[in-house]
Every structure is written in C-alpha cells, then in structure tokens.
Design an enzyme around this catalytic site. Structure first.
Site, PDB file in Angstrom:
ATOM      1  N   ASP A 111      -1.713   1.153  -4.272  1.00 51.67           N
ATOM      2  CA  ASP A 111      -2.301   0.328  -4.733  1.00 51.67           C
ATOM      3  C   ASP A 111      -3.959   0.953  -5.483  1.00 51.67           C
ATOM      4  O   ASP A 111      -4.659  -0.627  -5.416  1.00 51.67           O
ATOM      5  CB  ASP A 111      -2.164  -0.748  -3.383  1.00 51.67           C
ATOM      6  CG  ASP A 111      -3.080  -0.701  -2.740  1.00 51.67           C
ATOM      7  OD1 ASP A 111      -2.580   0.274  -2.402  1.00 51.67           O
ATOM      8  OD2 ASP A 111      -3.428  -2.178  -1.581  1.00 51.67           O
ATOM      9  N   ASP A 160      -3.334   6.182  -3.928  1.00 53.23           N
ATOM     10  CA  ASP A 160      -2.711   5.671  -2.862  1.00 53.23           C
ATOM     11  C   ASP A 160      -1.535   4.558  -3.551  1.00 53.23           C
ATOM     12  O   ASP A 160      -1.881   5.015  -4.849  1.00 53.23           O
ATOM     13  CB  ASP A 160      -2.789   5.433  -1.057  1.00 53.23           C
ATOM     14  CG  ASP A 160      -3.755   4.040  -2.125  1.00 53.23           C
ATOM     15  OD1 ASP A 160      -3.703   3.891  -2.640  1.00 53.23           O
ATOM     16  OD2 ASP A 160      -3.778   3.329  -0.018  1.00 53.23           O
ATOM     17  N   SER A 216       0.648  -1.497  -0.227  1.00 51.37           N
ATOM     18  CA  SER A 216      -0.282  -0.269  -0.047  1.00 51.37           C
ATOM     19  C   SER A 216       0.654   0.752  -0.034  1.00 51.37           C
ATOM     20  O   SER A 216       2.314   1.478  -0.893  1.00 51.37           O
ATOM     21  CB  SER A 216      -0.897   0.922   1.289  1.00 51.37           C
ATOM     22  OG  SER A 216      -1.571   1.114   1.221  1.00 51.37           O
ATOM     23  N   ASP A 237      -6.504   1.830  -3.682  1.00 50.60           N
ATOM     24  CA  ASP A 237      -8.053   1.412  -3.094  1.00 50.60           C
ATOM     25  C   ASP A 237      -8.047   2.512  -2.389  1.00 50.60           C
ATOM     26  O   ASP A 237      -9.494   2.296  -1.579  1.00 50.60           O
ATOM     27  CB  ASP A 237      -7.434   0.183  -2.024  1.00 50.60           C
ATOM     28  CG  ASP A 237      -6.476   0.599  -1.269  1.00 50.60           C
ATOM     29  OD1 ASP A 237      -6.036   1.491  -0.796  1.00 50.60           O
ATOM     30  OD2 ASP A 237      -6.446  -0.254  -0.430  1.00 50.60           O
TER      31      ASP A 237
END
Length: 452
Positions: A241, A239, A99, A243
């Site tokens: 990734d 961010d 992340s 999500d």
C-alpha cells in the site's frame, strides 16, 4: 447472531478473507463508523488485493445506508486516503488494505477529520463495540457515492516537498512489487527528470513476485540484482500500500530505515532550525545525536503510528520517523508517506554531484551499528521482560516508554513484546563497536531464549 470481530487489532483491522474479514463485517462497519466520528462525508479506497472491491462495495452500502456521502477514490495507497481526508475536508477516511500481509488477508485503516488516526485509544475499541451491537436504524436519507480521481492533486502535493527544477536525471530502480505504487509512479514520472528502471509495476493482488515487504531479506533480491545490472544510482522498493519505501545504495546494499530517519531529520532541521523531531525508542542514538548537533529538539515516543502521530501533534514536530520505515510529516497532516522520503533523498543527491548513496549513510552506519529487530517466541513475555530488567536495570539507565530500554556508556538495548503474538522483540545498538554489538546481542538472546 454473534459477529466475529477477531480481526480488530490495536491500530487497524486485519484478517483472512472471507473468514474473519468479509462483506458482512464491512457493511456493519459502514453502518457504525459515522456514529463514531459524527460523519456526513467519508472518503474510501482500496489497495490491489482481490477482495478489495467486494469489501468496499459492502462498506459503501453501509455508509450510504447511514446517510453518508461517500467519496470513492478507487485503487490507491494508504497515504492517498490520508491526503484525501484532509485535502477534501471530509469527516473521516477508510482504507481497505492489509499492507504487507499475505494475499489471502485484507483489512481496514481508519482516520477521522484532519486525517487523525483511529486506534485502540482513539476510537477503535468503541467501533468494535458498535459493530458487535445492534445496528442503528437506517437513515431516512440514503447517502450517495461519488467517484473521485485524486491522483493529480495528490502527486502535485507530494512533489511540493522538493524543488523539482533542481533534480538531476539520475537512474533509479523502482520496484512497487506489484502493489499500488506502480500507477502513481507512472504519473510522477511525467514531472521528474529521473530515468526509471521499472520492476513489477503492474498492480496484481496475486503478488506474482511475492508479497511486497522489503523489510524481509528474501524480498530484496529483485531490486538488488537490478541496481547492479543497470548500474543505477539508487534502488527504491515499496510495500503493497506504499506507505513505506525502502532504499538500496548504488551497490544494491539495503539501507536500514533507522538511518533514513536520521538523514531526514537533518534535512528538515537544515531548512527549519530548532524544530522538534520525534523518533521511537527501539534504536535512537543516531537520530538523537543528529538532531542535537543540528540544533533540533529530539522527542522519544512509543512506536506505532497512532502514538507517533499524536506525539507529533502534541509537540508540533516537523518530522517523525520509526526504524520500521514509517516516516511522518507535519505538512502531510502528521501522517506517514512512502513517497516523500525518497524524493527528499533524490533532492540531496541531485545537489551533491559526485556523491553516491552509500556515502550519505556510511559514516552514521559505522558510528551507530545495530542488530536489527530480532523476534523471539516465548511462553511468558512479561516474565522475560522482568528477568531482563532485574539483570540489567541496576547497571544502566532504564526507560519504559515502549517495553524496556536500558542504556550504558557505549551500548543500549530495547526489549518489547508484540501486541498480537507471544513474541519478544530485541534491538541492540552500540557506539562504534560491532564486536560489542555481537557480544551483547548474543548475551541477551541467550537470556531470552533460556527464559522462553
């Protein structure tokens, strides 16, 4: 040989590569994950971190040695693993990502059938024990690896949340921060009327513009400057990734994720009267007020994606949101998405000519001002929580859904400890009173820091 499993956390695995997360650990996870969820078919993917491909190769070797059919969707965002798991009806999914952590980190997130999350209370502890133990015998049938590009199916699903025909050619600054969102935005652009001003679009695990984590004020400057320079209608950053997405108004002002929760709750309730909305207890007066005024049912749940997703399933909530910019959707298998929220905001902007982003949120931000989450290092978090409860608990309404929350007539606070560090996290909220907000925040911080 003792296996280092220190990277296992409450909700996922994260560690420094190759010290605490490496190919050996990845292989052992591959060999044991199918035992945990009785998996015959597993989808895997990785974000843009440099160590991702090597970890994925070892993971896939472990999965195929266990007899699994592996569907590799390649470089992707975390929510694409969620989508692939329920869309392709696999028995589980594993995303290789850390992340918003620094570039030397990597990790894994796990879901089972239906994209149900795997955390400490839903199997992660068991997986850790399996990884630490003796590996089972290899399957007599070696599984196969299938490369599958799910991008088009994923994009079409995401676009189904809005009426694309009603979207207007608004100017948007988009900043994936050299994370995994760039290639997806390029595909989405073909179907959308928006004028994208593109920043840091190329995926790069070295993060040349810094680790993409717009929750941190010093990671917002590029987006803010571009919104102002190009006179954009809105700025959006993600961010690594993707999500989570983060919103900036037409002046470059950052809109706290808390107010996005209330906004999205209202949007869903207008289309789905009487629906249930889940929110976390850190700050929630604004969300609860909006949900009740729009005829919905608010449900407060402990923060963290495994808790929110479970609660949403339990109460059949149409939407759930956290102040940390995680937004969950029933029609997305109760999973979080960093792409659906901004599309919903753009849909409303397109249908409200002359209304700017700042006007969408100004009234609610003035009505329920917040401190933002303040982290405090302390020696004994439990002692601090007890002291604060002893001082304030008898004067207000106490809740212990997540840490301790105390509500008074015109202000409230939540104090909770970190799962991984000796930290106390404070959030304060008032009703139409910024002066009281500053006063109570300072008062609580003095008590915490004196104790710590």
């Amino acid at each position: 040989m003792k296996i280092d499993t220190s990277a296992f956390g409450s909700y996922d695995i994260r560690g420094v590569y190759p010290e605490t997360i490496n190919e050996n650990l990845a292989y052992r996870i591959g060999r044991t994950f199918p035992l945990l969820v009785a998996a015959k078919k597993v989808v895997v993917g990785n974000d843009i971190r440099k160590s991702g491909p090597a970890l994925k190769q070892a993971l896939c070797q472990g999965l195929t040695d266990a007899g699994c059919h592996v569907i590799d969707i390649g470089q992707c965002g975390t929510e694409m693993i969620y989508f692939a798991t329920f869309f392709l009806e696999t028995d589980g999914g594993i995303m290789i990502t850390a992340s918003h952590n620094p570039k030397e980190y990597n990790g894994m997130k796990f879901v089972q059938k239906g994209a149900c999350p795997i955390g400490n209370s839903t199997g992660l502890c068991e997986l850790k024990k399996l990884v630490e133990g003796k590996l089972p015998e290899k399957s007599i049938y070696t599984g196969r690896i299938e490369a599958y590009d799910i991008t088009e199916e994923y994009v079409q699903h995401i676009l189904s949340y809005v009426d694309v025909e009603k979207l207007k050619p608004l100017k948007i600054v988009v900043n994936p921060g050299n994370g995994a969102a760039g290639p997806i935005l390029e595909v989405m652009e073909k179907y959308l009327p928006f004028n994208f001003v593109k920043l840091a679009m190329d995926p790069d695990g070295n993060f040349p513009n810094g680790v993409p984590n717009p929750l941190l004020p010093d990671k917002r400057e590029m987006t803010i400057k571009a919104v102002c320079k190009f006179q954009a209608d809105i700025g959006i950053a993600w961010d690594g990734d993707f999500d989570r997405c983060f919103i900036f108004d037409e002046k470059g002002t950052f809109i706290d994720g808390y107010y996005i929760v209330g906004f999205l709750a209202q949007e869903f309730l207008q289309k789905n009267p009487g629906a249930t909305i889940v929110c976390d207890p850190r700050v929630n007066w604004n969300t609860i007020d909006i949900v009740k005024k729009n005829g919905g049912v608010p449900v407060v749940c402990k923060s963290g994606h495994t808790h929110i997703k479970k609660k949403m399933r339990d109460v059949d909530a149409i939407y759930g949101g956290e102040m940390s910019a995680h937004h969950y959707f029933r029609d997305f298998a109760y999973c979080d998405s960093g792409m659906i929220p901004w599309l919903l905001i753009m849909e409303l902007l397109s249908q409200a000519p002359g209304v700017c982003v700042s006007e969408l949120f100004r009234e609610r931000m003035e009505m329920y001002p917040i401190s933002g989450e303040i982290n405090n290092k302390v020696n004994d978090p439990e002692a601090v929580l007890k002291h604060v409860e002893d001082k304030y608990g008898s004067m207000g309404e106490v809740s212990k859904i997540d840490g301790i929350s105390v509500e008074f007539e015109n202000w409230r606070f939540n104090l909770r400890k970190s799962n991984t560090e000796s930290l106390i996290r404070l959030n304060v909220e008032t009703y139409r009173d910024r002066e009281l907000l500053q006063e109570k925040t300072a008062e609580l911080l003095m008590l915490i820091r004196n104790d710590g």
